[in-house]
Design an enzyme around this catalytic site. Structure first.
Site, short mmCIF file in Angstrom:
data_model
loop_
_atom_site.label_atom_id
_atom_site.label_comp_id
_atom_site.label_asym_id
_atom_site.label_seq_id
_atom_site.Cartn_x
_atom_site.Cartn_y
_atom_site.Cartn_z
N HIS A 220 2.63 4.22 7.32
CA HIS A 220 3.75 3.36 7.70
C HIS A 220 3.49 1.98 7.12
O HIS A 220 2.43 1.70 6.56
CB HIS A 220 3.96 3.31 9.22
CG HIS A 220 2.96 2.54 9.99
ND1 HIS A 220 3.29 1.74 11.05
CD2 HIS A 220 1.61 2.43 9.88
CE1 HIS A 220 2.21 1.19 11.57
NE2 HIS A 220 1.17 1.60 10.87
N CYS B 83 -1.03 -5.28 7.98
CA CYS B 83 -0.11 -4.20 8.33
C CYS B 83 1.21 -4.28 7.59
O CYS B 83 2.02 -3.36 7.67
CB CYS B 83 0.13 -4.19 9.84
SG CYS B 83 -1.36 -3.78 10.77
N HIS C 213 -0.01 1.52 4.59
CA HIS C 213 -1.31 2.01 5.06
C HIS C 213 -1.08 3.22 5.96
O HIS C 213 0.05 3.56 6.30
CB HIS C 213 -2.08 0.91 5.82
CG HIS C 213 -1.40 0.45 7.07
ND1 HIS C 213 -0.28 -0.37 7.06
CD2 HIS C 213 -1.69 0.69 8.37
CE1 HIS C 213 0.09 -0.60 8.31
NE2 HIS C 213 -0.75 0.02 9.13
N HIS D 270 -2.79 6.03 9.20
CA HIS D 270 -3.64 6.21 10.37
C HIS D 270 -3.82 7.69 10.65
O HIS D 270 -2.97 8.51 10.28
CB HIS D 270 -3.01 5.58 11.61
CG HIS D 270 -2.78 4.12 11.51
ND1 HIS D 270 -3.80 3.19 11.60
CD2 HIS D 270 -1.64 3.40 11.33
CE1 HIS D 270 -3.29 1.98 11.48
NE2 HIS D 270 -1.98 2.08 11.31
N HIS E 280 1.52 13.87 7.79
CA HIS E 280 1.51 13.58 6.35
C HIS E 280 2.89 13.14 5.84
O HIS E 280 3.33 13.54 4.76
CB HIS E 280 0.94 14.76 5.56
CG HIS E 280 -0.53 14.87 5.70
ND1 HIS E 280 -1.11 15.48 6.80
CD2 HIS E 280 -1.54 14.43 4.92
CE1 HIS E 280 -2.43 15.41 6.67
NE2 HIS E 280 -2.72 14.77 5.55
N GLU F 79 -3.73 4.47 17.08
CA GLU F 79 -3.87 4.37 15.62
C GLU F 79 -5.34 4.32 15.22
O GLU F 79 -5.68 4.72 14.12
CB GLU F 79 -3.21 3.09 15.10
CG GLU F 79 -1.72 3.07 15.20
CD GLU F 79 -1.13 1.79 14.62
OE1 GLU F 79 0.06 1.80 14.32
OE2 GLU F 79 -1.86 0.78 14.47
#
Length: 118
Positions: free
Chosen positions: A14, A25, A29, A31, A69, A108
């Site tokens: 996201h 952020c 990136h 998680h 994914h 996360e």
């Protein structure tokens, strides 16, 4: 009150595009998310359950098919896919299927959690 929880895992990317450019952020990136759904009931069913854990399979299927994914900005159609908002999205999915849904927590990182509990 009886409470049960079940944990689900998925990986996704996201980007929080509304943040300043120098915020980490704001960059694309990903998680390894952990989702924990909580169900609660004052009484147990005839089998002694709040809800049979096997009945939560549709949540696993949705997570695997729609979130795992994937780029969450595209999945949810906006640029503010925070853990807090993700917790509410998952809560709404669950509440529509299981009335006993009482909360959803999303992690996360191993040190951070967000929770939606009406």
């Amino acid at each position: 009150m009886y409470r049960i929880t079940k944990e689900f895992h998925f990986s996704a990317s996201h980007q929080l595009c509304h943040l300043p450019d120098d915020h980490p952020c704001a960059r694309l990136h990903g998680h390894n998310y952990i989702v924990e759904v909580e169900l609660a009931a004052a009484e147990l069913d005839a089998n002694g359950f709040v809800r049979d854990y096997r009945e939560l399979k549709p949540l696993k299927t949705w997570i695997d098919d729609a979130l795992d994914h994937r780029h969450l900005n595209e999945v949810f159609g906006h640029d503010m896919v925070t853990s807090e908002r993700l917790a509410k999205e998952v809560y709404e999915f669950c509440k529509a299927r299981w009335a006993e849904t009482s909360a959803v927590r999303v992690s996360e990182t191993p040190k951070t959690w967000a929770e939606y509990r009406p």
